[in-house]
Design an enzyme around this catalytic site. Structure first.
Site, PDB file in Angstrom:
ATOM      1  N   HIS A 109      52.289  78.005 -52.470  1.00 48.62           N
ATOM      2  CA  HIS A 109      52.742  79.146 -53.271  1.00 48.62           C
ATOM      3  C   HIS A 109      51.700  80.252 -53.203  1.00 48.62           C
ATOM      4  O   HIS A 109      50.987  80.529 -54.154  1.00 48.62           O
ATOM      5  CB  HIS A 109      53.006  78.716 -54.708  1.00 48.62           C
ATOM      6  N   SER A 115      46.098  82.290 -47.397  1.00 54.70           N
ATOM      7  CA  SER A 115      45.645  80.963 -46.973  1.00 54.70           C
ATOM      8  C   SER A 115      46.073  80.615 -45.555  1.00 54.70           C
ATOM      9  O   SER A 115      45.655  79.599 -45.023  1.00 54.70           O
ATOM     10  CB  SER A 115      46.179  79.894 -47.938  1.00 54.70           C
ATOM     11  N   HIS A 179      45.691  76.701 -57.845  1.00 55.98           N
ATOM     12  CA  HIS A 179      46.288  76.965 -59.161  1.00 55.98           C
ATOM     13  C   HIS A 179      45.255  76.819 -60.272  1.00 55.98           C
ATOM     14  O   HIS A 179      45.119  77.704 -61.122  1.00 55.98           O
ATOM     15  CB  HIS A 179      47.443  75.996 -59.376  1.00 55.98           C
ATOM     16  N   ILE A 236      36.957  73.711 -52.785  1.00 60.18           N
ATOM     17  CA  ILE A 236      37.108  72.732 -53.849  1.00 60.18           C
ATOM     18  C   ILE A 236      37.668  71.445 -53.259  1.00 60.18           C
ATOM     19  O   ILE A 236      38.700  71.450 -52.588  1.00 60.18           O
ATOM     20  CB  ILE A 236      38.055  73.236 -54.954  1.00 60.18           C
ATOM     21  N   TYR A 473      47.388  89.086 -63.207  1.00 61.76           N
ATOM     22  CA  TYR A 473      47.082  87.651 -63.174  1.00 61.76           C
ATOM     23  C   TYR A 473      46.746  87.263 -61.738  1.00 61.76           C
ATOM     24  O   TYR A 473      47.536  87.459 -60.824  1.00 61.76           O
ATOM     25  CB  TYR A 473      48.285  86.864 -63.687  1.00 61.76           C
ATOM     26  N   TYR A 476      49.107  85.442 -59.446  1.00 65.21           N
ATOM     27  CA  TYR A 476      50.215  86.241 -58.908  1.00 65.21           C
ATOM     28  C   TYR A 476      49.611  87.299 -57.979  1.00 65.21           C
ATOM     29  O   TYR A 476      49.742  88.496 -58.198  1.00 65.21           O
ATOM     30  CB  TYR A 476      51.017  86.917 -60.023  1.00 65.21           C
TER      31      TYR A 476
END
Length: 534
Positions: A109, A115, A179, A236, A473, A476
């Site tokens: 997403h 990415s 996320h 991460i 945000y 988004y």
């Protein structure tokens, strides 16, 4: 490994890279470097995917076809799907040594495709094989690898305990790596905060290939990755989160209203109570025209009032009667269910769908097609005239198979209890709700008109939303806000244009952390935190 075996591996992989557009020394040297670092020849053929392999297009399409607007000739020359941490360390070493940028993919997403596309030579490190989830019900914690999806996390928690949950987003195919690091708003955020607010440890690989945890990385870097976007600072590997106590039953509802059912007055009233109701209640609004992709063929505006209450139906009805009687909620509108069942409800799965669907990370509940999203924060209620202006703009959307949705997501509760500087995610007290603007269309011919429509709506909303900065945000992602110089150094002033919109005053601290831990800007993209130039 013998020299002969290494030579065979290198020759095999060089052949794989011999397509007309991927035959360059960057790629060949990178592969040769990996062949020395990864000793198992069988493993290498399974984790390196080039355009000559059939697996390449399968993997690439699995994350690029969600948003057909994101198309580019600048595809990765290599997709790397590591099986363990040492292989990621090898890839970082080899990419630094041979001048290939890396992009990190943890889910599917990615609103702007950062990415999996780049204008300079690059490798995608795809974390699909790093998805283990280890749950300790006694300590109420979980270690979650960055390639896992939200659906897998929710399923594994419920598998171990009916009394524990976690707060994060709605769509089960979202990857946790990005996320969580961008904040992680969800249906229980007014009760428990964001996903990032509930992270208690993490493991990442830094630009020098070292594996760091909270203790070794220090509190500054640990602060930065919990809302500041992890890919600016490292890769991460996994998150440690605290699990949250949940009652046996929660209550949900989804109540639709149209213009003919007084929706304008309902939305206006909602703005005055959405951030002030009980912390156990989150009541979102999804405002749509009912053309594609939502079906029906009608051109009226309708709003779906969609809620989760952390408790039973009688308590919910009491709260709604006190705070929002105008909606006319009745018991028959409400469904009591377990928390894990509610994750299916909000992902729009039919009732009685098996929970196993949460484990199918290739299943998407999104529409395949063209998409553009933007976001805003609202601190004063939008007037009746302002709302009617939104409805008029919906009616100006043109083109067959075009549709739009505006989401109103309430703040307040736990979100307001945490200070703006506690994490990089700054959207706290003072915000009534967040808006997401989304426009969808079905063919490339409508791209220009739909993008222009979305920009027109965004421009119209300027007088009704936050200012100085006009906040957004981070999850988004929106490149319209500004971009870095991907081929060279980016100044603080240039990056600040978009940075303060996502992070407000926390942007300066993020830049300082970046300068300390990744001064050469190894981890970078079009909207990554830049280091201060020496």
């Amino acid at each position: 490994m013998t020299t002969f075996k290494k030579l065979i591996i290198f020759l095999f992989l060089s052949i794989c890279l011999s397509s007309s557009w991927a035959n360059n020394t960057h790629d060949e040297y990178f592969v040769e470097c990996l062949s020395h670092k990864i000793r198992n020849s069988n493993t290498i053929s399974q984790v390196i995917h080039t355009p000559k392999n059939s697996s390449y297009s399968t993997i690439y399409n699995s994350f690029s076809d969600r948003n057909l607007r994101i198309t580019s000739n600048f595809k990765p020359s290599i997709i790397f799907t590591p099986n363990d941490e040492s292989q990621i360390q090898a890839a970082i070493h080899c990419s630094k040594k041979h001048g290939l940028q890396i992009r990190i993919r943890g889910g599917g997403h990615d609103y702007e495709g950062l990415s999996y596309i780049s204008k300079i030579p690059f490798v995608v490190i795809d974390l699909r094989n790093l998805r283990s989830i280890s749950i300790d019900t006694q300590k109420k914690t979980a270690w979650i690898q960055a390639g896992a999806t939200l659906g897998e996390v929710y399923y594994r928690i419920a598998e171990k305990s009916k009394k524990l949950a976690f707060t994060a987003g709605v769509c089960p195919t979202v990857g946790v790596g990005g996320h969580f690091s961008g904040g992680g708003y969800g249906m229980m955020s007014r009760k428990f905060g964001t996903a990032a607010d509930n992270i208690i440890d993490a493991k990442l690989i830094d630009a020098n290939g070292r594996i760091q945890d909270r203790k070794s990385m220090g509190e500054d870097l640990f602060w930065a990755i919990r809302g500041g976007g992890g890919t600016s600072f490292g890769l991460i590997i996994s998150w440690k989160v605290k699990l949250l106590d949940i009652p046996k039953k929660v209550t949900v509802f989804n109540v639709p209203r149209t213009l003919e059912q007084n929706v304008t007055q309902l939305v206006y009233k909602w703005q005055h109570i959405a951030d002030k109701v009980s912390d156990n209640l989150i009541l979102r609004i999804f405002i749509r025209n009912s053309e594609f992709p939502f079906g029906g063929g009608q051109r009226t505006i309708h709003a779906s009032f969609t809620a989760l209450y952390v408790g039973g139906v009688d308590e919910l009805l009491h709260e709604m009667q006190k705070s929002f009687p105008e909606l006319g909620l009745v018991k028959d509108d409400c469904i009591e269910m377990s928390w894990i069942e509610s994750t299916l409800f909000f992902a729009n799965f039919p009732r009685n769908t098996s929970l196993d669907v949460l484990l199918n990370w290739n299943t998407t509940t999104n529409q395949t097609g063209f998409f553009k999203g933007k976001s805003d924060y609202v601190q004063q209620p939008i007037s009746i005239n302002g709302l009617e202006g939104i409805w008029k703009l919906f009616n100006q959307l043109v083109g067959e198979n075009s549709g739009a949705e505006v989401q109103f997501s309430p703040y307040g509760g736990k979100l307001s209890d945490i200070s703006e500087s506690e994490t990089p995610f700054p959207h706290r007290a003072g915000n009534i709700f967040m808006i997401e603007y989304a426009v969808y269309w079905g063919n490339i011919e409508n791209s220009q008109s739909n993008l222009a429509w979305n920009q027109k709506l965004y421009g119209y909303m300027a007088k009704y939303v936050s200012k100085s900065p006009r906040a957004a945000y981070f999850n988004y992602r929106d490149l319209d806000l500004g971009v870095n110089n991907i081929n060279g150094n980016t100044s603080y002033a240039q990056a600040r244009i978009w940075g303060v919109k996502y992070f407000k005053n926390n942007f300066d601290r993020l830049v300082k952390v970046k300068t300390k831990f990744d001064p050469t800007n190894f981890f970078r993209n079009e909207q990554s935190i830049p280091p201060l130039l020496s």
